[in-house]
Design an enzyme around this catalytic site. Structure first.
Site, PDB file in Angstrom:
ATOM      1  CG  ASN A  73      -1.860   1.152   1.318  1.00  0.00           C
ATOM      2  OD1 ASN A  73      -1.726   2.120   0.568  1.00  0.00           O
ATOM      3  ND2 ASN A  73      -2.804   1.074   2.238  1.00  0.00           N
ATOM      4  NE  ARG A 132      -5.458   2.819  -1.029  1.00  0.00           N
ATOM      5  CZ  ARG A 132      -5.415   3.948  -0.352  1.00  0.00           C
ATOM      6  NH1 ARG A 132      -4.363   4.252   0.390  1.00  0.00           N
ATOM      7  NH2 ARG A 132      -6.426   4.794  -0.392  1.00  0.00           N
ATOM      8  CG  HIS A 174     -10.857   6.081   1.525  1.00  0.00           C
ATOM      9  ND1 HIS A 174     -11.255   7.331   1.927  1.00  0.00           N
ATOM     10  CD2 HIS A 174      -9.512   6.069   1.625  1.00  0.00           C
ATOM     11  CE1 HIS A 174     -10.206   8.058   2.260  1.00  0.00           C
ATOM     12  NE2 HIS A 174      -9.121   7.309   2.076  1.00  0.00           N
ATOM     13  CG  HIS A 200     -11.690   5.329   5.416  1.00  0.00           C
ATOM     14  ND1 HIS A 200     -11.116   4.080   5.536  1.00  0.00           N
ATOM     15  CD2 HIS A 200     -10.660   6.204   5.328  1.00  0.00           C
ATOM     16  CE1 HIS A 200      -9.791   4.199   5.514  1.00  0.00           C
ATOM     17  NE2 HIS A 200      -9.492   5.487   5.383  1.00  0.00           N
ATOM     18  NE  ARG A 228      -5.959  13.998   0.997  1.00  0.00           N
ATOM     19  CZ  ARG A 228      -6.165  12.695   0.859  1.00  0.00           C
ATOM     20  NH1 ARG A 228      -7.192  12.256   0.159  1.00  0.00           N
ATOM     21  NH2 ARG A 228      -5.353  11.832   1.424  1.00  0.00           N
ATOM     22  CG  ASP A 233      -1.777  13.081  14.936  1.00  0.00           C
ATOM     23  OD1 ASP A 233      -2.796  12.776  15.601  1.00  0.00           O
ATOM     24  OD2 ASP A 233      -0.830  12.309  14.747  1.00  0.00           O
ATOM     25  CD  GLU A 270      -7.466   1.349   3.357  1.00  0.00           C
ATOM     26  OE1 GLU A 270      -6.769   1.768   4.309  1.00  0.00           O
ATOM     27  OE2 GLU A 270      -7.744   2.040   2.364  1.00  0.00           O
TER      28      GLU A 270
END
Ligand SMILES: Nc1ncnc2c1ncn2[C@@H]1O[C@H](COP(=O)(O)OP(=O)(O)O)[C@@H](O)[C@H]1O
Ligand SMILES: CC(=O)OP(=O)(O)O
Ligand SMILES: [Mg+2]
Length: 376
Positions: free
Chosen positions: A8, A65, A154, A182, A215, A256, A355
């Site tokens: 990933n 991924r 996702h 998610h 974002r 974070d 994932e």
């Protein structure tokens, strides 16, 4: 037993896992790739480092991924030169993600030439979006020519947690209407009806929808014109601003959620506002998707924030009791798998996403029916 390596390659991180059957036997992570003081200067060297330490004997398949599969890839796909070329053609649609994914594929093909490689796309689960959900109301010829539509991302995670929510409820996925949230560094919401994605918050790119670590999520598109015309920012600077310097980071200086929660608890107003903006956006999507579905069996939280931040779960769903959505404060703090009261009409769930496990399963599915070069 099948041995699967999963790679990933995120925009700034690299995760790998090795599965032996359904057992996860090895894992590794390189973070902050390309950043000063980060784990590696670029994805190639990060990958060579981790693969030098991993046990790569007798691998049956490598699962990758891949974030953007465009409109063509609607399921896991065995990688050949044509598939690589197609993923390359999609780079303009996912400039932050697909190049890293391609590096992973190139390095793995070089280091493990005899092992089949399978691409598992973030977009694939959303191939079931109805046209009314996937279509933007822009000039239809321009949109067709430039492949402008909602793809959604996702998907691997939304599919995985939707299936696990059904298990948790002890009911087959076919009869369930779910909203999956998610909330990781990237964040997206998905409405899942009968196991199929029918609405999702990310769009052409993973920039749309919820507020994320760096974002912005949804904006009035005119903000971009304003940044350019009045702010004097060239398009690449706007791209960088909205993708890398917005979201929690833009509002607080911290991307974070743990730091934002600490600062909010200490009374920091910027952190308090960022938290409110983040949670309100989630609530707006929950309301919208409840309307799209027309009924609701469960809301499921996943991702680093969704799995760990009880305050976010509580605030995002606060005041929705009239819609049957209730978070039990004690269960929420304990973070069991169901955090709604047993009598509530809608189950509120916390399901840790995986994932990599989902990619491993899908990679094996894609291979069955394919000739197996390792002969095992
Ligand atoms: N205990 C926690 N409380 C609140 N947020 C957390 C906690 N642990 C991790 N997070 C948040 O989860 C986010 C990362 O989510 P994760 O799903 O691991 O990311 P990625 O999208 O890179 O896989 C970060 O914002 C981090 O602050
Ligand atoms: C598609 C996407 O946003 O991925 P991530 O959350 O890993 O950045
Ligand atoms: Mg993620």
């Amino acid at each position: 037993m099948t041995r699967v390596l999963v790679l990933n390659c995120g925009s700034s991180s690299l995760k790998y896992r090795i599965f032996d059957g359904d057992r996860s036997v090895d894992r590794g992570l390189v973070e902050r790739i390309g950043e000063p003081g980060g784990g590696a200067p670029d994805h190639s060297s990060a990958l060579r480092d981790v693969l030098a330490h991993a046990d790569l004997e007798s691998l049956d398949v490598v699962g990758h991924r891949v974030v953007h599969g465009g409109a063509d890839f609607t399921g896991p796909t065995v990688v050949d030169d044509e598939v690589v070329a197609a993923i390359e053609r999609l780079v303009p649609l996912a400039p932050l993600h697909n190049p890293a994914n391609l590096t992973g594929i190139a390095v793995a093909r070089r280091l493990l030439p005899g092992v089949p490689q399978v691409a598992v796309f973030d977009t694939a689960f959303h191939a079931t979006l109805p046209p009314a959900a996937a279509t933007y109301a822009v000039d239809i010829d321009v949109a067709r020519r430039l492949q402008i539509r909602r793809y959604g991302f996702h998907g691997t995670s939304h599919a995985y947690v939707a299936r696990h929510t059904a298990r948790l409820l002890g009911r087959p996925p076919e009869g369930l209407d779910l909203i999956t949230l998610h909330l990781g560094n990237g964040a997206s919401a998905c409405a899942v009806s009968g196991g199929r994605s029918v609405a999702t918050s990310m769009g052409l790119s993973p920039l749309a929808g919820l507020v994320m670590g760096t974002r912005s999520g949804d904006l009035d598109p005119a903000v971009l014109f304003h940044l350019h015309r009045v702010g004097g920012l060239p398009v690449d600077a706007i791209d960088d601003l909205l993708n890398h310097r917005s979201g929690l980071l833009g509002l607080t200086g911290d991307n974070d959620m743990r730091a934002v929660l600490r600062r909010r608890a200490a009374g920091d107003p910027a952190a308090g506002l960022a938290f409110d903006v983040y949670c309100r956006r989630i609530k707006e999507y929950v309301g919208a998707y409840l309307a799209v579905l027309g009924r609701l069996d469960a809301v499921t939280f996943t991702g680093g924030v969704g799995e760990n931040a009880a305050a976010v779960r509580a605030a995002a769903l606060a005041g929705l009791e009239g819609l049957g959505i209730v978070v039990d404060p004690e269960r929420n703090e304990r973070a069991g798998s169901v955090i709604s009261p047993p009598t509530a009409p809608v189950a509120v769930c916390v399901v840790p996403t995986d994932e990599e496990r989902e990619i491993a399963e899908q990679a094996q599915t894609a291979l069955s029916g394919q000739p197996n070069p390792s002969g095992s």
